[in-house]
Motif scaffolding. Structure first.
Motif, PDB file in Angstrom:
ATOM      1  N   ASN A  13      -6.631  -8.037   3.819  1.00 37.43           N
ATOM      2  CA  ASN A  13      -5.387  -7.980   3.107  1.00 37.43           C
ATOM      3  C   ASN A  13      -4.386  -7.304   3.655  1.00 37.43           C
ATOM      4  O   ASN A  13      -3.452  -6.484   3.524  1.00 37.43           O
ATOM      5  CB  ASN A  13      -5.581  -7.178   1.799  1.00 37.43           C
ATOM      6  CG  ASN A  13      -4.386  -7.178   1.010  1.00 37.43           C
ATOM      7  OD1 ASN A  13      -3.518  -8.202   1.026  1.00 37.43           O
ATOM      8  ND2 ASN A  13      -4.045  -6.264   0.150  1.00 37.43           N
ATOM      9  N   LEU A  14      -4.004  -8.038   5.189  1.00 41.23           N
ATOM     10  CA  LEU A  14      -3.088  -7.429   5.956  1.00 41.23           C
ATOM     11  C   LEU A  14      -1.597  -7.714   5.526  1.00 41.23           C
ATOM     12  O   LEU A  14      -1.468  -8.873   4.763  1.00 41.23           O
ATOM     13  CB  LEU A  14      -3.217  -8.204   7.417  1.00 41.23           C
ATOM     14  CG  LEU A  14      -4.578  -7.453   8.198  1.00 41.23           C
ATOM     15  CD1 LEU A  14      -4.906  -8.622   9.261  1.00 41.23           C
ATOM     16  CD2 LEU A  14      -4.076  -6.259   8.801  1.00 41.23           C
ATOM     17  N   LYS A  15      -0.854  -6.891   5.851  1.00 44.57           N
ATOM     18  CA  LYS A  15       0.633  -6.894   5.608  1.00 44.57           C
ATOM     19  C   LYS A  15       1.560  -7.006   6.634  1.00 44.57           C
ATOM     20  O   LYS A  15       1.137  -6.376   7.840  1.00 44.57           O
ATOM     21  CB  LYS A  15       1.011  -5.705   4.578  1.00 44.57           C
ATOM     22  CG  LYS A  15       0.232  -5.776   3.408  1.00 44.57           C
ATOM     23  CD  LYS A  15       0.191  -4.276   2.678  1.00 44.57           C
ATOM     24  CE  LYS A  15      -0.518  -3.876   1.824  1.00 44.57           C
ATOM     25  NZ  LYS A  15      -0.241  -2.787   0.828  1.00 44.57           N
ATOM     26  N   PRO A  16       2.696  -7.522   6.617  1.00 50.45           N
ATOM     27  CA  PRO A  16       3.902  -7.336   7.625  1.00 50.45           C
ATOM     28  C   PRO A  16       3.878  -6.002   8.316  1.00 50.45           C
ATOM     29  O   PRO A  16       3.905  -5.884   9.464  1.00 50.45           O
ATOM     30  CB  PRO A  16       4.825  -7.905   7.213  1.00 50.45           C
ATOM     31  CG  PRO A  16       4.494  -8.940   6.060  1.00 50.45           C
ATOM     32  CD  PRO A  16       3.221  -8.163   5.371  1.00 50.45           C
ATOM     33  N   GLU A  17       3.780  -4.916   7.587  1.00 52.22           N
ATOM     34  CA  GLU A  17       3.826  -3.748   8.024  1.00 52.22           C
ATOM     35  C   GLU A  17       2.683  -3.186   8.913  1.00 52.22           C
ATOM     36  O   GLU A  17       2.843  -2.001   9.729  1.00 52.22           O
ATOM     37  CB  GLU A  17       4.113  -2.761   7.235  1.00 52.22           C
ATOM     38  CG  GLU A  17       3.290  -2.746   5.935  1.00 52.22           C
ATOM     39  CD  GLU A  17       3.730  -3.482   4.645  1.00 52.22           C
ATOM     40  OE1 GLU A  17       4.218  -4.579   4.993  1.00 52.22           O
ATOM     41  OE2 GLU A  17       3.539  -3.141   3.507  1.00 52.22           O
ATOM     42  N   GLU A  53     -10.919  -3.884  24.356  1.00 59.84           N
ATOM     43  CA  GLU A  53     -10.583  -4.260  23.068  1.00 59.84           C
ATOM     44  C   GLU A  53     -10.478  -5.777  22.950  1.00 59.84           C
ATOM     45  O   GLU A  53     -10.223  -6.459  23.707  1.00 59.84           O
ATOM     46  CB  GLU A  53      -9.372  -3.547  22.625  1.00 59.84           C
ATOM     47  CG  GLU A  53      -9.293  -2.041  22.368  1.00 59.84           C
ATOM     48  CD  GLU A  53      -8.012  -1.573  23.352  1.00 59.84           C
ATOM     49  OE1 GLU A  53      -7.469  -0.336  22.780  1.00 59.84           O
ATOM     50  OE2 GLU A  53      -7.248  -2.229  24.209  1.00 59.84           O
ATOM     51  N   SER A  54     -10.789  -6.216  21.761  1.00 58.64           N
ATOM     52  CA  SER A  54     -10.533  -7.770  21.364  1.00 58.64           C
ATOM     53  C   SER A  54     -10.491  -7.841  19.761  1.00 58.64           C
ATOM     54  O   SER A  54     -10.802  -7.131  19.219  1.00 58.64           O
ATOM     55  CB  SER A  54     -11.805  -8.443  21.944  1.00 58.64           C
ATOM     56  OG  SER A  54     -13.083  -8.002  21.343  1.00 58.64           O
ATOM     57  N   GLY A  55     -10.037  -8.940  19.823  1.00 57.75           N
ATOM     58  CA  GLY A  55      -9.696  -9.275  18.151  1.00 57.75           C
ATOM     59  C   GLY A  55      -8.465  -9.499  17.678  1.00 57.75           C
ATOM     60  O   GLY A  55      -8.255  -9.831  16.418  1.00 57.75           O
ATOM     61  N   GLY A  56      -7.641  -9.139  18.344  1.00 57.08           N
ATOM     62  CA  GLY A  56      -5.940  -9.131  17.982  1.00 57.08           C
ATOM     63  C   GLY A  56      -5.598 -10.528  17.797  1.00 57.08           C
ATOM     64  O   GLY A  56      -6.283 -11.587  18.069  1.00 57.08           O
ATOM     65  N   GLY A  57      -4.423 -10.720  17.192  1.00 53.33           N
ATOM     66  CA  GLY A  57      -3.736 -12.193  17.078  1.00 53.33           C
ATOM     67  C   GLY A  57      -2.765 -12.169  15.915  1.00 53.33           C
ATOM     68  O   GLY A  57      -2.337 -11.144  15.255  1.00 53.33           O
ATOM     69  N   LEU A  58      -2.547 -13.314  15.574  1.00 56.19           N
ATOM     70  CA  LEU A  58      -1.455 -13.827  14.758  1.00 56.19           C
ATOM     71  C   LEU A  58      -2.372 -14.170  13.299  1.00 56.19           C
ATOM     72  O   LEU A  58      -3.014 -14.895  13.487  1.00 56.19           O
ATOM     73  CB  LEU A  58      -0.560 -14.902  15.220  1.00 56.19           C
ATOM     74  CG  LEU A  58       0.448 -15.297  14.032  1.00 56.19           C
ATOM     75  CD1 LEU A  58       1.582 -14.316  13.738  1.00 56.19           C
ATOM     76  CD2 LEU A  58       1.307 -16.591  14.554  1.00 56.19           C
ATOM     77  N   VAL A  59      -1.815 -13.429  12.106  1.00 55.29           N
ATOM     78  CA  VAL A  59      -2.458 -13.936  10.901  1.00 55.29           C
ATOM     79  C   VAL A  59      -1.342 -13.755   9.688  1.00 55.29           C
ATOM     80  O   VAL A  59      -0.350 -12.973   9.895  1.00 55.29           O
ATOM     81  CB  VAL A  59      -3.626 -12.839  10.642  1.00 55.29           C
ATOM     82  CG1 VAL A  59      -3.046 -11.433  10.402  1.00 55.29           C
ATOM     83  CG2 VAL A  59      -4.276 -13.280   9.256  1.00 55.29           C
ATOM     84  N   GLN A  60      -1.714 -14.599   8.774  1.00 52.43           N
ATOM     85  CA  GLN A  60      -0.691 -14.505   7.702  1.00 52.43           C
ATOM     86  C   GLN A  60      -0.893 -13.415   6.919  1.00 52.43           C
ATOM     87  O   GLN A  60      -1.989 -12.905   6.466  1.00 52.43           O
ATOM     88  CB  GLN A  60      -0.727 -16.040   6.904  1.00 52.43           C
ATOM     89  CG  GLN A  60      -0.226 -17.100   7.711  1.00 52.43           C
ATOM     90  CD  GLN A  60      -0.431 -18.367   6.822  1.00 52.43           C
ATOM     91  OE1 GLN A  60      -1.001 -18.436   5.661  1.00 52.43           O
ATOM     92  NE2 GLN A  60       0.341 -19.270   7.221  1.00 52.43           N
ATOM     93  N   PRO A  61      -0.098 -12.759   6.021  1.00 47.64           N
ATOM     94  CA  PRO A  61       0.026 -11.813   4.966  1.00 47.64           C
ATOM     95  C   PRO A  61      -1.329 -12.252   4.065  1.00 47.64           C
ATOM     96  O   PRO A  61      -1.432 -13.335   3.563  1.00 47.64           O
ATOM     97  CB  PRO A  61       1.283 -11.998   4.238  1.00 47.64           C
ATOM     98  CG  PRO A  61       2.084 -12.438   5.509  1.00 47.64           C
ATOM     99  CD  PRO A  61       1.542 -13.680   6.043  1.00 47.64           C
ATOM    100  N   GLY A  62      -2.055 -11.259   3.952  1.00 53.17           N
ATOM    101  CA  GLY A  62      -3.236 -11.323   2.996  1.00 53.17           C
ATOM    102  C   GLY A  62      -4.430 -11.799   3.711  1.00 53.17           C
ATOM    103  O   GLY A  62      -5.517 -11.689   3.188  1.00 53.17           O
ATOM    104  N   GLY A  63      -4.063 -12.129   5.070  1.00 49.91           N
ATOM    105  CA  GLY A  63      -5.331 -12.363   5.949  1.00 49.91           C
ATOM    106  C   GLY A  63      -6.431 -11.418   6.401  1.00 49.91           C
ATOM    107  O   GLY A  63      -6.047 -10.044   5.965  1.00 49.91           O
ATOM    108  N   SER A  64      -7.226 -11.543   7.173  1.00 47.82           N
ATOM    109  CA  SER A  64      -8.156 -10.706   7.703  1.00 47.82           C
ATOM    110  C   SER A  64      -8.269 -10.934   9.285  1.00 47.82           C
ATOM    111  O   SER A  64      -8.201 -12.015   9.818  1.00 47.82           O
ATOM    112  CB  SER A  64      -9.423 -10.933   7.236  1.00 47.82           C
ATOM    113  OG  SER A  64      -9.387 -10.518   5.781  1.00 47.82           O
TER     114      SER A  64
END
Length: 120
Positions: free
Chosen positions: A83-87, A5-16
């Motif tokens: 459209n990522l969310k904190p949840e 797997e790859s591609g994880g990380g930290l993103v702000q809400p609403g990001g992709s």
């Protein structure tokens, strides 16, 4: 068989983010590939899966935001998360139900997991 797997990380809400999982090793045929996630203190849950003929299934919480796709030639599955969310914060695990050899029964394999954190 290994699922990388790859591609994880930290993103702000609403990001992709886009997660990628490549299966390698003794693979005769893949029936399903998919993604599960597990947040702290919660059970692992299905996010999305796609079967060999292309039909996809999504958790209600990610419909209209996440898209799963497969590259059959590369034994690879992708998860485009918009459209990522904190949840959505969780460890995301790749999963595949496949045949190692022509005489095998189907076996389920798991990746090591990749962290996705959605936070401002």
């Amino acid at each position: 068989v290994q699922l990388a797997e790859s591609g994880g990380g930290l993103v702000q809400p609403g990001g992709s983010l886009r997660l990628v999982c490549a299966a390698s090793g003794d693979i005769f045929g893949i029936y399903t590939m998919g993604w599960y996630r597990q947040a702290p203190g919660k059970e692992r849950e299905l996010v999305a899966s796609i079967v060999s003929h292309g039909s996809a299934n999504y958790a209600d919480s990610v419909k209209e935001r996440f898209t799963i796709s497969r590259d059959y030639a590369k034994n690879t599955v992708y998860l485009q998360m918009n459209n990522l969310k904190p949840e959505d914060t969780a460890v995301y695990y790749c999963n595949s139900d496949l045949y190692e050899f022509y005489y095998s029964t189907r076996t389920i394999f798991w990746g090591q997991g990749t962290q996705v954190t959605v936070s401002s």
